[in-house]
Each structure stands twice: as C-alpha cells, then as structure tokens.
Design a protein around this motif. Sequence first.
Motif, mmCIF file in Angstrom:
data_model
loop_
_atom_site.group_PDB
_atom_site.id
_atom_site.type_symbol
_atom_site.label_atom_id
_atom_site.label_comp_id
_atom_site.label_asym_id
_atom_site.label_seq_id
_atom_site.Cartn_x
_atom_site.Cartn_y
_atom_site.Cartn_z
ATOM 1 N N VAL A 202 0.840 -1.198 0.000
ATOM 2 C CA VAL A 202 0.000 0.000 0.000
ATOM 3 C C VAL A 202 0.877 1.251 0.000
ATOM 4 C CG1 VAL A 202 -1.739 1.321 1.250
ATOM 5 C CG2 VAL A 202 -1.891 -1.151 1.181
ATOM 6 N N ASN A 203 1.899 1.236 0.839
ATOM 7 C CA ASN A 203 2.799 2.398 0.895
ATOM 8 C C ASN A 203 3.455 2.649 -0.451
ATOM 9 O OD1 ASN A 203 2.187 2.667 3.600
ATOM 10 N ND2 ASN A 203 4.002 1.559 4.308
ATOM 11 N N GLU A 204 3.839 1.562 -1.132
ATOM 12 C CA GLU A 204 4.457 1.703 -2.452
ATOM 13 C C GLU A 204 3.487 2.317 -3.459
ATOM 14 O OE1 GLU A 204 6.449 -1.045 -6.020
ATOM 15 O OE2 GLU A 204 5.952 -1.958 -4.080
ATOM 16 N N LEU A 205 2.237 1.838 -3.450
ATOM 17 C CA LEU A 205 1.241 2.374 -4.376
ATOM 18 C C LEU A 205 0.977 3.852 -4.097
ATOM 19 C CD1 LEU A 205 -0.942 1.979 -6.590
ATOM 20 C CD2 LEU A 205 -2.534 1.372 -4.748
ATOM 21 N N GLU A 206 0.808 4.197 -2.826
ATOM 22 C CA GLU A 206 0.528 5.585 -2.474
ATOM 23 C C GLU A 206 1.705 6.486 -2.837
ATOM 24 O OE1 GLU A 206 -2.543 4.677 1.251
ATOM 25 O OE2 GLU A 206 -0.466 5.278 1.662
ATOM 26 N N ASP A 207 2.929 6.040 -2.544
ATOM 27 C CA ASP A 207 4.114 6.843 -2.887
ATOM 28 C C ASP A 207 4.228 7.035 -4.401
ATOM 29 O OD1 ASP A 207 4.760 7.019 -0.229
ATOM 30 O OD2 ASP A 207 6.335 5.489 -0.298
ATOM 31 N N ARG A 208 3.936 5.979 -5.121
ATOM 32 C CA ARG A 208 4.059 6.056 -6.579
ATOM 33 C C ARG A 208 3.052 7.036 -7.176
ATOM 34 N NH1 ARG A 208 4.170 0.931 -10.807
ATOM 35 N NH2 ARG A 208 4.073 2.159 -12.716
ATOM 36 N N LEU A 209 1.814 6.958 -6.727
ATOM 37 C CA LEU A 209 0.796 7.850 -7.280
ATOM 38 C C LEU A 209 1.030 9.296 -6.851
ATOM 39 C CD1 LEU A 209 -2.330 5.563 -7.074
ATOM 40 C CD2 LEU A 209 -1.478 6.686 -9.128
ATOM 41 N N ALA A 210 1.490 9.506 -5.625
ATOM 42 C CA ALA A 210 1.814 10.866 -5.191
ATOM 43 C C ALA A 210 2.888 11.465 -6.095
ATOM 44 C CB ALA A 210 2.280 10.852 -3.738
ATOM 45 N N MET B 80 3.651 10.505 -9.176
ATOM 46 C CA MET B 80 3.128 10.642 -10.538
ATOM 47 C C MET B 80 2.405 11.971 -10.719
ATOM 48 S SD MET B 80 1.679 6.796 -11.383
ATOM 49 C CE MET B 80 0.943 7.264 -12.958
ATOM 50 N N PHE B 81 1.665 12.388 -9.694
ATOM 51 C CA PHE B 81 0.884 13.625 -9.785
ATOM 52 C C PHE B 81 1.618 14.829 -9.196
ATOM 53 C CE2 PHE B 81 -2.437 10.482 -10.430
ATOM 54 C CZ PHE B 81 -3.255 11.090 -11.380
ATOM 55 N N GLY B 82 2.843 14.620 -8.719
ATOM 56 C CA GLY B 82 3.614 15.722 -8.162
ATOM 57 C C GLY B 82 3.056 16.232 -6.850
ATOM 58 N N LYS B 83 2.458 15.338 -6.067
ATOM 59 C CA LYS B 83 1.875 15.710 -4.778
ATOM 60 C C LYS B 83 2.663 15.064 -3.637
ATOM 61 C CE LYS B 83 -1.732 18.028 -6.366
ATOM 62 N NZ LYS B 83 -1.770 19.503 -6.230
ATOM 63 N N GLU B 84 2.472 15.597 -2.430
ATOM 64 C CA GLU B 84 3.196 15.059 -1.280
ATOM 65 C C GLU B 84 2.540 13.824 -0.680
ATOM 66 O OE1 GLU B 84 4.186 19.419 -1.534
ATOM 67 O OE2 GLU B 84 2.288 18.308 -1.444
ATOM 68 N N LYS C 59 -6.447 12.336 -24.740
ATOM 69 C CA LYS C 59 -5.993 13.710 -25.007
ATOM 70 C C LYS C 59 -4.473 13.866 -24.933
ATOM 71 C CE LYS C 59 -8.860 16.825 -24.809
ATOM 72 N NZ LYS C 59 -9.626 17.570 -25.844
ATOM 73 N N ASN C 60 -3.769 12.753 -24.709
ATOM 74 C CA ASN C 60 -2.306 12.778 -24.618
ATOM 75 C C ASN C 60 -1.836 13.763 -23.542
ATOM 76 O OD1 ASN C 60 0.261 11.874 -25.335
ATOM 77 N ND2 ASN C 60 0.555 13.529 -26.822
ATOM 78 N N GLU C 61 -2.433 13.650 -22.353
ATOM 79 C CA GLU C 61 -2.092 14.512 -21.221
ATOM 80 C C GLU C 61 -1.333 13.706 -20.168
ATOM 81 O OE1 GLU C 61 -6.159 17.204 -21.791
ATOM 82 O OE2 GLU C 61 -6.090 15.529 -20.391
ATOM 83 N N THR C 62 -0.786 14.403 -19.168
ATOM 84 C CA THR C 62 0.041 13.743 -18.168
ATOM 85 C C THR C 62 -0.519 13.936 -16.760
ATOM 86 O OG1 THR C 62 1.479 15.640 -17.708
ATOM 87 C CG2 THR C 62 2.057 14.244 -19.604
ATOM 88 N N THR C 63 -0.094 13.048 -15.870
ATOM 89 C CA THR C 63 -0.490 13.152 -14.473
ATOM 90 C C THR C 63 0.048 14.438 -13.857
ATOM 91 O OG1 THR C 63 1.411 11.752 -13.944
ATOM 92 C CG2 THR C 63 -0.743 10.684 -14.046
ATOM 93 N N LEU C 64 1.251 14.841 -14.225
ATOM 94 C CA LEU C 64 1.822 16.059 -13.646
ATOM 95 C C LEU C 64 1.022 17.297 -14.039
ATOM 96 C CD1 LEU C 64 5.682 15.492 -13.941
ATOM 97 C CD2 LEU C 64 4.280 15.488 -11.866
ATOM 98 N N GLN C 65 0.497 17.319 -15.255
ATOM 99 C CA GLN C 65 -0.357 18.435 -15.656
ATOM 100 C C GLN C 65 -1.536 18.582 -14.693
ATOM 101 O OE1 GLN C 65 -0.708 17.094 -19.976
ATOM 102 N NE2 GLN C 65 -1.066 19.275 -20.212
ATOM 103 N N TYR C 66 -2.170 17.460 -14.396
ATOM 104 C CA TYR C 66 -3.336 17.495 -13.510
ATOM 105 C C TYR C 66 -2.929 17.812 -12.078
ATOM 106 C CZ TYR C 66 -6.564 16.058 -17.125
ATOM 107 O OH TYR C 66 -7.338 16.044 -18.259
ATOM 108 N N GLY D 179 -1.766 17.859 -1.624
ATOM 109 C CA GLY D 179 -0.638 18.446 -0.926
ATOM 110 C C GLY D 179 -0.625 18.080 0.543
ATOM 111 N N GLU D 180 0.511 18.291 1.164
ATOM 112 C CA GLU D 180 0.697 17.942 2.577
ATOM 113 C C GLU D 180 -0.350 18.593 3.464
ATOM 114 O OE1 GLU D 180 2.632 15.980 5.577
ATOM 115 O OE2 GLU D 180 3.748 16.199 3.706
ATOM 116 N N GLU D 181 -0.599 19.880 3.279
ATOM 117 C CA GLU D 181 -1.484 20.623 4.167
ATOM 118 C C GLU D 181 -2.935 20.167 4.035
ATOM 119 O OE1 GLU D 181 -2.410 23.155 7.212
ATOM 120 O OE2 GLU D 181 -0.418 22.630 6.473
ATOM 121 N N ILE D 182 -3.424 20.076 2.792
ATOM 122 C CA ILE D 182 -4.833 19.724 2.588
ATOM 123 C C ILE D 182 -5.119 18.277 3.005
ATOM 124 C CG2 ILE D 182 -4.580 18.973 0.177
ATOM 125 C CD1 ILE D 182 -7.548 20.946 1.638
#
Length: 340
Positions: free
Chosen positions: A37-45, A47-51, A180-187, A213-216
């Motif tokens: 679970v930790n690996e999945l959460e870290d990976r998706l965070a 991918m989207f450029g989130k903490e 649409k050929n978009e990226t996770t970082l864009q979102y 993000g960390e705060e939200i």
Amino acid sequence: MIIDLRSDTVTKPSKDMLTAMMSAPVGDDVFREDPTVNELEDRLAKMFGKEKALFFPSGSMANQVAIKLHTNPSEQVICDKYAHIYNYEVGGVAFHSGVSCKLIDGKRGMFTAEQVKEAINPSEYYYSQTSLVEVENTTNKGGGACWDFQELEKIKQVCKTNNLGFHLDGARLWNAMVAKNETTLQYGNTFDTISVCLSKGLGCPVGSVLVGGEEIMKKSLSLRKLFGGNMRQIGYLAAAGLFALDNNIERLADDHKRAKEIGAALSKLSIIKKVEPIETNIVIFELNDGVDEAQFLNNLKEKNIHIIGMGSNKLRMVTHLDYTDQMHEKFLGILQTLAL
C-alpha cells in the motif's frame, strides 16, 4: 458468451494481476505497515507531483473525504448538474460535510471559468459561502467527454483569485489522459486534490486513491477512519493497482476505438434517434420515440448482451478490459440485425 457492457466496473482480475496480488508482501495498514500500500501511495503521489496519497475502498469515499477536507458545514460546492458527487453519491455532500451544491448547467458535464465566476456566492453573511469547485473527468453522464485542459487552467485561476479549493473526481481520468495525450503532472499542477479510480478502466477489483498536498491531506487518514474506510492487509488490493499502472493504461486506447465503432454501427440503425459524441469508452444513445426501451433492453438480454437503460429512451454502453475483439465482432454483427 455473455457480453457485459453495463460498466467498466464489471472486469475481473487477469491471471497475471492475480499472481501479482497473491505474491504481494502485506502488513497492517491501520498501523501504516503495509509495504505494498505504501508503495502504491508513494508512486501515485509522485506521478501527480503531490506530497501525499491515500488508498480508499471506493471512489465515492475518496470524493466525500476530499469534500470534507475542503469545506466546513453550511458552505457550498460548485459542480455541474451531471456531477457524480451530486447524482450518484447518495447525498453524501449534505450528509457527511453539511454542504450544498451550486449546480452549473454545463455542456455534457463540463462548464467554463466564466460560469464558475457567476456561480460564486456574494460575500454577504446571509449567503452560503462558496469554498470548493469540483469537476469530473471524464464525465460519466456526459458520455465519457474529456475536458479542455486550457479551460481547467482558467478555472484554477478563478479558484486562486477567490480562495476556493479545486477538486477533480478522476474516476476515468486515465481514459481522458490517453485520449488527449495529457500527463499526471499536468493534472497535479492544476488541482488541489484528485481522486483516481483503479477499478474502472484499469481493471482492478477494488480501489481509488486520493492525492493532494501535505497541508490539505493532513486530516485525510482520520477522516477515512471516521468514514469506516480503514482496512488491514490491503496490500493484496494495492498490488493490483501497481500491476494496472504498469500494464493497463495505454491499452485504454483499444476501449476507445471499440466504443467509436459501436457508435458508428448504432448511428446506421433506423431505430436510433441520436448517438452522443464519443471520445473515450462510454457510448450514450437515444432510441426513437416509438421504440420501447424495456423491450430493446430485453431483446439484447436474450442475446446475452447487457447494457444500462438511463430512462427517457436513453441507454449507455461502456467498453472495458474484458470486452474482447471476439465479443466486439459478435456484438457489431448483432447490432446489424436490430434494424429490422
């Protein structure tokens, strides 16, 4: 052969996905000790450029926790009249967060930055305070439509100017990004929080992940507990998500292609009044006034084909991982006989 086109949620794990699930190292996630679970959460965070990222048993729970993170009781969420959080989450915005929805009359589930500006309540004390804007991509009731990313960026600026949160219900975001050929970082750069589903187009048996993000995200873990969503050895489910991220994203283009071919076949039938524009894997079409919807559904069911009726002679089909080329050829052939 049963052809089930009711939803992309009907898929079952492939043999390779099951192998990955059964070999996953697991631990107690309530203690935050499940390595998969930790690996999945870290990976998706990342991918989207989130903490932060947090696994949820459903997309509805992820959305409802996000709304609660962004709002206080008596406040208001701006969303489209077709929004999943308004139509299909059992009034959760009111029940869980004590907030109301300001509905925008958009186009196929999508609206403009100007419409958001107009929907923001005045600051006088007797108005409900607007605190969040929510969008859904792709739009379910809009027939799998994809947002114009430039419009999303304009809405983000409106949110920043007015100190509003910006949440994305990304139940079928993977479909939109492939189309649409978009990226996770864009979102990730545009939205404050994003829920992404693993059990629709990606073929997992269970799961959505909320990123932000960390705060939200500070209270997200305690809110998941409050909502009854904390689980124990869920690495088996997270392993399905990791497998899907590696193997099942690019193939979504196949689902989109088949959906468009179904739409083309439907448009040739005399019993069909209209086929909505098809961008991804959802096909919404309308029967002519003289055609009985229940009888139409029953005729398909007798041929082992299952789709969803939406009422008012509108129907929906959704292509997915388990809808094979063989099924597709057979279904297209059956559609041709419906003209009689």
